[in-house]
Design a protein around this motif. Sequence first.
Motif, PDB file in Angstrom:
ATOM      1  N   PRO A 303      56.699  54.227 -16.594  1.00 42.61           N
ATOM      2  CA  PRO A 303      55.838  55.388 -16.868  1.00 42.61           C
ATOM      3  C   PRO A 303      56.318  56.163 -18.085  1.00 42.61           C
ATOM      4  O   PRO A 303      57.525  56.300 -18.321  1.00 42.61           O
ATOM      5  N   ALA A 304      55.365  56.654 -18.868  1.00 44.11           N
ATOM      6  CA  ALA A 304      55.697  57.389 -20.088  1.00 44.11           C
ATOM      7  C   ALA A 304      56.441  58.679 -19.767  1.00 44.11           C
ATOM      8  O   ALA A 304      56.322  59.249 -18.676  1.00 44.11           O
ATOM      9  N   GLU A 305      57.191  59.136 -20.739  1.00 42.78           N
ATOM     10  CA  GLU A 305      57.991  60.352 -20.610  1.00 42.78           C
ATOM     11  C   GLU A 305      57.085  61.578 -20.505  1.00 42.78           C
ATOM     12  O   GLU A 305      56.241  61.808 -21.370  1.00 42.78           O
ATOM     13  N   SER A 306      57.276  62.373 -19.464  1.00 45.71           N
ATOM     14  CA  SER A 306      56.474  63.590 -19.277  1.00 45.71           C
ATOM     15  C   SER A 306      57.338  64.817 -19.541  1.00 45.71           C
ATOM     16  O   SER A 306      57.532  65.671 -18.676  1.00 45.71           O
ATOM     17  N   SER A 307      57.880  64.879 -20.751  1.00 42.11           N
ATOM     18  CA  SER A 307      58.653  66.060 -21.129  1.00 42.11           C
ATOM     19  C   SER A 307      58.520  66.318 -22.616  1.00 42.11           C
ATOM     20  O   SER A 307      58.262  65.414 -23.403  1.00 42.11           O
ATOM     21  N   CYS A 308      58.676  67.579 -22.965  1.00 43.96           N
ATOM     22  CA  CYS A 308      58.781  68.034 -24.354  1.00 43.96           C
ATOM     23  C   CYS A 308      60.043  68.853 -24.481  1.00 43.96           C
ATOM     24  O   CYS A 308      60.440  69.563 -23.542  1.00 43.96           O
ATOM     25  N   GLY A 309      60.656  68.786 -25.640  1.00 41.55           N
ATOM     26  CA  GLY A 309      61.803  69.629 -25.924  1.00 41.55           C
ATOM     27  C   GLY A 309      61.564  70.495 -27.142  1.00 41.55           C
ATOM     28  O   GLY A 309      60.984  70.034 -28.131  1.00 41.55           O
ATOM     29  N   ARG A 310      61.981  71.757 -27.065  1.00 41.45           N
ATOM     30  CA  ARG A 310      61.953  72.683 -28.200  1.00 41.45           C
ATOM     31  C   ARG A 310      63.381  73.032 -28.560  1.00 41.45           C
ATOM     32  O   ARG A 310      64.206  73.307 -27.685  1.00 41.45           O
ATOM     33  N   LEU A 311      63.670  73.054 -29.868  1.00 37.44           N
ATOM     34  CA  LEU A 311      65.011  73.376 -30.340  1.00 37.44           C
ATOM     35  C   LEU A 311      64.910  74.237 -31.587  1.00 37.44           C
ATOM     36  O   LEU A 311      64.238  73.859 -32.555  1.00 37.44           O
ATOM     37  N   GLU A 312      65.586  75.392 -31.574  1.00 40.00           N
ATOM     38  CA  GLU A 312      65.636  76.260 -32.752  1.00 40.00           C
ATOM     39  C   GLU A 312      66.684  75.706 -33.713  1.00 40.00           C
ATOM     40  O   GLU A 312      67.875  75.666 -33.392  1.00 40.00           O
ATOM     41  N   LEU A 313      66.231  75.304 -34.884  1.00 37.08           N
ATOM     42  CA  LEU A 313      67.079  74.510 -35.773  1.00 37.08           C
ATOM     43  C   LEU A 313      68.142  75.314 -36.500  1.00 37.08           C
ATOM     44  O   LEU A 313      69.125  74.744 -36.988  1.00 37.08           O
ATOM     45  N   THR A 314      67.978  76.626 -36.622  1.00 35.99           N
ATOM     46  CA  THR A 314      68.966  77.424 -37.348  1.00 35.99           C
ATOM     47  C   THR A 314      69.688  78.412 -36.450  1.00 35.99           C
ATOM     48  O   THR A 314      70.406  79.292 -36.937  1.00 35.99           O
ATOM     49  N   THR A 315      69.535  78.279 -35.146  1.00 32.17           N
ATOM     50  CA  THR A 315      70.230  79.139 -34.192  1.00 32.17           C
ATOM     51  C   THR A 315      71.528  78.474 -33.762  1.00 32.17           C
ATOM     52  O   THR A 315      71.532  77.312 -33.329  1.00 32.17           O
ATOM     53  N   ALA A 316      72.634  79.187 -33.878  1.00 27.76           N
ATOM     54  CA  ALA A 316      73.935  78.620 -33.520  1.00 27.76           C
ATOM     55  C   ALA A 316      73.966  78.245 -32.044  1.00 27.76           C
ATOM     56  O   ALA A 316      73.497  78.992 -31.179  1.00 27.76           O
ATOM     57  N   ASN A 317      74.511  77.059 -31.761  1.00 25.59           N
ATOM     58  CA  ASN A 317      74.685  76.576 -30.388  1.00 25.59           C
ATOM     59  C   ASN A 317      73.371  76.508 -29.609  1.00 25.59           C
ATOM     60  O   ASN A 317      73.348  76.660 -28.385  1.00 25.59           O
ATOM     61  N   ALA A 318      72.276  76.269 -30.320  1.00 25.64           N
ATOM     62  CA  ALA A 318      70.980  76.181 -29.644  1.00 25.64           C
ATOM     63  C   ALA A 318      70.942  74.967 -28.726  1.00 25.64           C
ATOM     64  O   ALA A 318      71.535  73.927 -29.018  1.00 25.64           O
ATOM     65  N   ALA A 319      70.226  75.116 -27.611  1.00 25.58           N
ATOM     66  CA  ALA A 319      70.041  74.019 -26.656  1.00 25.58           C
ATOM     67  C   ALA A 319      68.560  73.696 -26.553  1.00 25.58           C
ATOM     68  O   ALA A 319      67.700  74.536 -26.824  1.00 25.58           O
ATOM     69  N   TRP A 320      68.251  72.469 -26.163  1.00 22.38           N
ATOM     70  CA  TRP A 320      66.870  72.066 -25.974  1.00 22.38           C
ATOM     71  C   TRP A 320      66.261  72.834 -24.806  1.00 22.38           C
ATOM     72  O   TRP A 320      66.857  72.914 -23.728  1.00 22.38           O
ATOM     73  N   GLU A 321      65.088  73.369 -25.037  1.00 21.38           N
ATOM     74  CA  GLU A 321      64.301  74.007 -23.979  1.00 21.38           C
ATOM     75  C   GLU A 321      63.222  73.005 -23.563  1.00 21.38           C
ATOM     76  O   GLU A 321      62.341  72.680 -24.340  1.00 21.38           O
ATOM     77  N   MET A 322      63.308  72.521 -22.331  1.00 20.98           N
ATOM     78  CA  MET A 322      62.459  71.433 -21.890  1.00 20.98           C
ATOM     79  C   MET A 322      61.291  71.929 -21.034  1.00 20.98           C
ATOM     80  O   MET A 322      61.401  72.935 -20.336  1.00 20.98           O
ATOM     81  N   ASP A 323      60.159  71.201 -21.114  1.00 24.32           N
ATOM     82  CA  ASP A 323      59.042  71.447 -20.194  1.00 24.32           C
ATOM     83  C   ASP A 323      58.486  70.101 -19.747  1.00 24.32           C
ATOM     84  O   ASP A 323      59.023  69.047 -20.094  1.00 24.32           O
ATOM     85  N   ASN A 324      57.402  70.126 -18.965  1.00 19.01           N
ATOM     86  CA  ASN A 324      56.881  68.886 -18.368  1.00 19.01           C
ATOM     87  C   ASN A 324      55.702  68.302 -19.127  1.00 19.01           C
ATOM     88  O   ASN A 324      54.967  67.478 -18.577  1.00 19.01           O
ATOM     89  N   PHE A 325      55.514  68.699 -20.399  1.00 19.07           N
ATOM     90  CA  PHE A 325      54.447  68.148 -21.238  1.00 19.07           C
ATOM     91  C   PHE A 325      53.078  68.328 -20.567  1.00 19.07           C
ATOM     92  O   PHE A 325      52.224  67.449 -20.657  1.00 19.07           O
ATOM     93  N   GLY A 326      52.906  69.447 -19.907  1.00 15.37           N
ATOM     94  CA  GLY A 326      51.641  69.719 -19.241  1.00 15.37           C
ATOM     95  C   GLY A 326      51.420  68.904 -17.985  1.00 15.37           C
ATOM     96  O   GLY A 326      50.321  68.916 -17.412  1.00 15.37           O
ATOM     97  N   GLY A 327      52.433  68.179 -17.547  1.00 18.65           N
ATOM     98  CA  GLY A 327      52.316  67.392 -16.325  1.00 18.65           C
ATOM     99  C   GLY A 327      51.818  65.974 -16.530  1.00 18.65           C
ATOM    100  O   GLY A 327      51.581  65.255 -15.555  1.00 18.65           O
ATOM    101  N   GLN A 328      51.675  65.546 -17.782  1.00 22.64           N
ATOM    102  CA  GLN A 328      51.152  64.209 -18.074  1.00 22.64           C
ATOM    103  C   GLN A 328      52.095  63.476 -19.020  1.00 22.64           C
ATOM    104  O   GLN A 328      52.324  63.927 -20.142  1.00 22.64           O
ATOM    105  N   GLY A 329      52.628  62.347 -18.568  1.00 25.77           N
ATOM    106  CA  GLY A 329      53.445  61.545 -19.456  1.00 25.77           C
ATOM    107  C   GLY A 329      52.594  60.863 -20.520  1.00 25.77           C
ATOM    108  O   GLY A 329      51.477  60.416 -20.235  1.00 25.77           O
ATOM    109  N   ARG A 330      53.113  60.775 -21.732  1.00 26.94           N
ATOM    110  CA  ARG A 330      52.431  60.062 -22.823  1.00 26.94           C
ATOM    111  C   ARG A 330      53.453  59.349 -23.685  1.00 26.94           C
ATOM    112  O   ARG A 330      54.464  59.927 -24.083  1.00 26.94           O
TER     113      ARG A 330
END
Length: 564
Positions: A303-330
């Motif tokens: 099954p396709a991955e049902s997640s998205c990650g957001r990352l602030e590229l210039t923020t020190a020690n930033a971590a990925w903020e994950m969600d469920n891609f609206g509940g649908q894997g693609r």
Amino acid sequence: MNIKLISFAFLVGGLILINKHVNVNAFPTSQLKARQDPGTLGAFNIVGNSGVNAMHAVLVAPRKVVFIDKVEQNQLKRPDGVSAISSEYDLDTNTAKPLGIYTNTFCSAGSWLGNGTLVEVGGDVVNGNAYRSGVQTLRLYDTGVGDWVELEGIVPSNRWYPAMLTLPNGNVMVVGGSTAGAGKNKPEINNPTYMIYPPPSGKLVDVPLDLLTTALPYNLYPIVHVIPNSEGKTLLFMFANQMGIQYDLDAGKTLFNYPNIPGGIRSYPLTGSSVILPLSPTDNYNPTIMICGGNKDFEITSPAESSCGRLELTTANAAWEMDNFGGQGRVMPDSTILVDGSILFVNGAATGRAGFRSGKGANSIFVNEDPVFTPFLYDPFAKTYKTLAASTIPRMYHSVSTLIPDGTVLIAGSNPQPDVTLDVKYPTEYRVEIFTPPYLYTQIPRPHIISLQTTSIDNNRINVNYGQEVTMIVQIKSNGSPPSLKAAIIHHGFVTHSQNFSQRYVYLEITNFWYDSTTPDQYILTIKLPPNPTVIAPGPSYIYVFNYDSPPLSGAPVLLTQAT
């Protein structure tokens, strides 16, 4: 929040100054949001035939899109009677005409030079007597001529599945790929290098890039974006497999590694999609990357991955903020930034990976299955997804989606087989659809741009410069109160294999806003362009103005250049 303008006005020489400082900086980043839609779910309409399969798509003029395919037996013919592999699609007549490519473009890439010339690089080996090898070919598309010029053999190494990017200096970067085709990359065919065109030294050369070795075997069509900065440095976010780096192109070195994204693999053939979320001067163009979809396993039943990650590229020690891609894997989704700053996720499959079917007829085995027919609309400010109206056409491997300057979205392609095949479950797809987003469904008359910098909008690019304040005249039917306007500049990019090379959206400051009392419903705006080319690269883009109470204006074509 429905932004309202300050309710004072006074007459100056036939113009009414509505608000001398309608400035996007007046609104905190936390209060920016995608425009509210009128409650509909949008609609798909089949409008035409692409002539060639739309493996690649690029908007070359306000009403023209160029499609690029691989060598196969398309019904559209070149003047010499051979099946075409590139077409120009007219959005007014919904017809396609053949273009002159004579080398195999299979799984190549493209991006714009700062001077407004499109560059397309790479491909596959010779395939039939009518075409030549494209693996070391560089192609130029001049919008003034309206056709391709091919420079064969000038690329110093084979490039199959490379990525491309427009750089702040107006050159293009070609990144990675393999020297021969494969289901997934292998050390013996890996091309862990990049090159710059035009070459700074006068000769095209390959420069090693360690990420492209570390990320094997999932390093094809790597993700590359310019990171905005005020120092004018050429800093790049580069990503493949699950790993990303910040790379200083001027110094030729990796500055640091970002944390790996959780979840599955995001690169071909477990293909995800990436987008830099809308940039704003309110937070000094602080960039956030969003990467969605993919798969955890090379297995075709995975099954396709049902997640998205957001990352602030210039923020020190930033971590990925994950969600469920609206509940649908693609796997193989396309991500398109709309005029209001929302993100349209469309196309893709719920199972499997990118690649061709195996076998023939009833014995065909497709490596991507369960097409996802419903697009999702993502609000990057509220961080919410909305399910929109569904298409009826499966669009999986070799599909595309691109914004059109009238605010709609062109969607085309899908060809999960090595040659044109029409009698299978997922055939070679030529039908072109236009998706009308919810923001266009309203009874309020649509505004339009009259001129930019005193030049009438006639589909020709208007030269503008970084930091420049440009004057725009627009007509907006008023309901009795001043419109609540925002402005943005969008580079529409080059789309292939779920990547939109150099796609960018930047909010613009509206520094002055006048009502022209000599002409009904006419307004004069002064809009300030981004400060430097790390925010948005030079080249062809479109300036948009939109009102929270009406549909967006059609984009005004500009060529963003450095002042000399």
